[in-house]
Design an enzyme around this catalytic site. Structure first.
Site, PDB file in Angstrom:
ATOM      1  CE  LYS A 106      -1.943   2.988   2.083  1.00 32.99           C
ATOM      2  NZ  LYS A 106      -1.759   4.452   1.592  1.00 32.99           N
ATOM      3  CD  GLU A 181      12.929   1.126   9.507  1.00 33.55           C
ATOM      4  OE1 GLU A 181      13.280   2.047   9.777  1.00 33.55           O
ATOM      5  OE2 GLU A 181      13.347   0.030   9.411  1.00 33.55           O
ATOM      6  CB  CYS A 215      12.328   9.152   8.990  1.00 38.69           C
ATOM      7  SG  CYS A 215      13.190   8.220   7.850  1.00 38.69           S
ATOM      8  CD  GLU A 316       8.928  12.872  12.233  1.00 43.84           C
ATOM      9  OE1 GLU A 316       7.853  12.458  12.272  1.00 43.84           O
ATOM     10  OE2 GLU A 316       9.844  12.408  11.585  1.00 43.84           O
TER      11      GLU A 316
END
Ligand code: NAD
Length: 413
Positions: A106, A181, A215, A316
């Protein structure tokens, strides 16, 4: 897999172009991904020849021989983020193929094009129907269904920590294996004994490459107090010269953010930072001049005057925004570096090997880059501690995530 690698290599410019058009990364950046993507396919093709079990006969009582085999876990549901589309797709697919699993991928709804084109290349390479299934769709529907589906044996997820928690909850129905992750708020530490020319360029690339949508972005910059003013001024001057603009222009170093939603998120954080009392040394506002007004452009932004408990230090942002914090010594900075729920990347710039070793042992993160940042190779494992996830991608360990170990016992007496 080698045939796929050849086809991907021959057509990589097209994949790079699709990624740049789809999510806005500069064309020079997406093209530069070629070696990593093709190398990942070839690396895992090589790994297929070294998968093996163990024989335990020597350590068992005389009447038994036992050995282990490794078997594919089965159907893998892979879900990816949008910020490095073809890299993420291949990183998920290569160990699936190497271990004999199958996959339903996906892809992110923000950047599905290169994965769909890759699907055509897989057919061209002769991968049988049904082995790799590429299903674009929304997270709440297609993604959630995959995460909970009882015919899926493992989910390999890349995305935010928030969605990662939802994936884990959804996986409980059939206790499928999960690897995650997730996000980061990575420390990048500059000592006054470092090569400062390299550290300025390195700290800038660590946060501003891909417009901060990485990331592992070095989004918390710690600078030793005696060089704090000089270093942050130099970083601001260096970063102001980066060319922000059209992704397809080869001179562009920072493209637009991926979407209006991401733009709003980053602009919100710029406002939060100012309200919290931080000061922008450069940047700090969305770009609205000329042609850039039509896109989602945010310039490199460096906040100083920040405190550890500010939201811009803790959360973040996923945009070109770094907080710069002074520190005094190794102990002081080690404590601050670890004062985050995340643990993905980290950087240390120093000419003192002792400091480098102390910090590489102390920092709780999946990668520590010394005098470099964001170096990657298919052979080197990559992943998170704490809220940045679990499981590793790349390296030999990656295939273990896709294998079940079976012990076979033989009574010989
Ligand atoms: P996201 O969590 O919003 O979405 C990631 C993927 O999950 C998308 O494909 C999305 O459609 C899907 N999704 C959303 N809700 C879902 C649900 N309920 N069930 C199943 N799937 C669902 O993340 P994003 O905004 O696309 O990406 C940015 C985030 O990804 C950042 O936090 C970044 O740090 C992280 N990221 C991590 C890595 C890594 O390797 N650690 C790499 C890239 C990005």
């Amino acid at each position: 897999m080698l045939a796929i690698a050849d086809i991907v290599e021959a057509n990589f410019d097209e994949l790079a172009m699709l990624d740049s058009m789809d999510m806005g990364a500069p064309i020079t950046r997406t093209q530069a991904n070629r070696d990593q993507v093709v190398g990942t396919l070839r690396y895992f093709a090589g790994v297929t020849t070294s998968l093996h079990g163990e024989t335990m006969s020597n350590s068992l009582p005389g009447e038994f021989v036992s050995y282990t085999t490794k078997e594919p876990v089965g159907v893998v549901g892979a879900i990816t983020a949008w910020n490095g589309p073809i890299g993420a797709t291949v990183c998920k697919m290569a160990p699936v193929l190497a271990t004999g699993c199958t996959m339903v991928l996906k892809v992110s709804e923000e950047s599905p094009l290169s994965a769909l084109r890759l699907g055509e290349m897989l057919l061209e390479a002769g991968i049988p129907d049904g082995v790799v299934n590429i299903v674009p769709g929304k997270g709440e529907t297609a993604g959630a269904r995959l995460a909970e589906h009882s015919d899926v044996d493992k989910v390999a997820f890349t995305g935010s920590s928030f969605t990662g928690q939802r994936i884990v909850r959804a996986s409980a129905g059939n206790l499928k294996r999960v690897s995650l992750e997730l996000g980061g708020k990575s420390p990048n530490i500059v000592f006054s004994d470092a090569n400062l020319d390299a550290a300025v360029a390195g700290a800038s690339a660590a946060i501003f490459a891909n417009s901060g949508q990485m990331c592992t972005a070095g989004s918390r910059l710690f600078v030793q107090r005696d060089i704090y003013e000089e270093f942050t001024q130099r970083l601001a001057a260096f970063s102001q010269k980066l060319k922000v603009g059209d992704s397809l222009d080869p001179r562009t170093q920072l493209g637009p953010l991926v979407s209006e939603q991401q733009l709003e998120r980053v602009v919100d954080y710029l406002n939060i930072g100012r309200k919290e009392g931080a000061r922008a040394l450069t940047g700090g506002e969305r770009l609205t001049e000329g042609a850039l007004a039509k896109g989602y452009f945010v310039p490199p932004t460096i906040f100083s005057g920040v405190k550890e408990d500010m939201r811009i230090v803790q959360e973040e942002i996923f945009g070109p925004v770094v907080v710069a914090i002074p520190f005094d010594g190794v102990e002081d900075v080690a404590r601050m570096a670890n004062a985050t729920p995340f643990g993905l990347g980290s950087g240390v710039w120093t000419s003192d090997i002792t400091k480098a070793h102390i910090l590489s042992r102390t920092i709780r993160a999946g990668s520590v880059w010394i005098n470099c940042y964001n170096a990657k190779d298919p052979a080197v494992p990559y992943g998170g501690f704490k809220m940045s996830g679990y499981g590793r991608e790349l390296g030999l360990q990656h295939v273990e995530e896709y294998l079940n170990v079976k012990a076979v016992w033989i009574k010989v007496s």
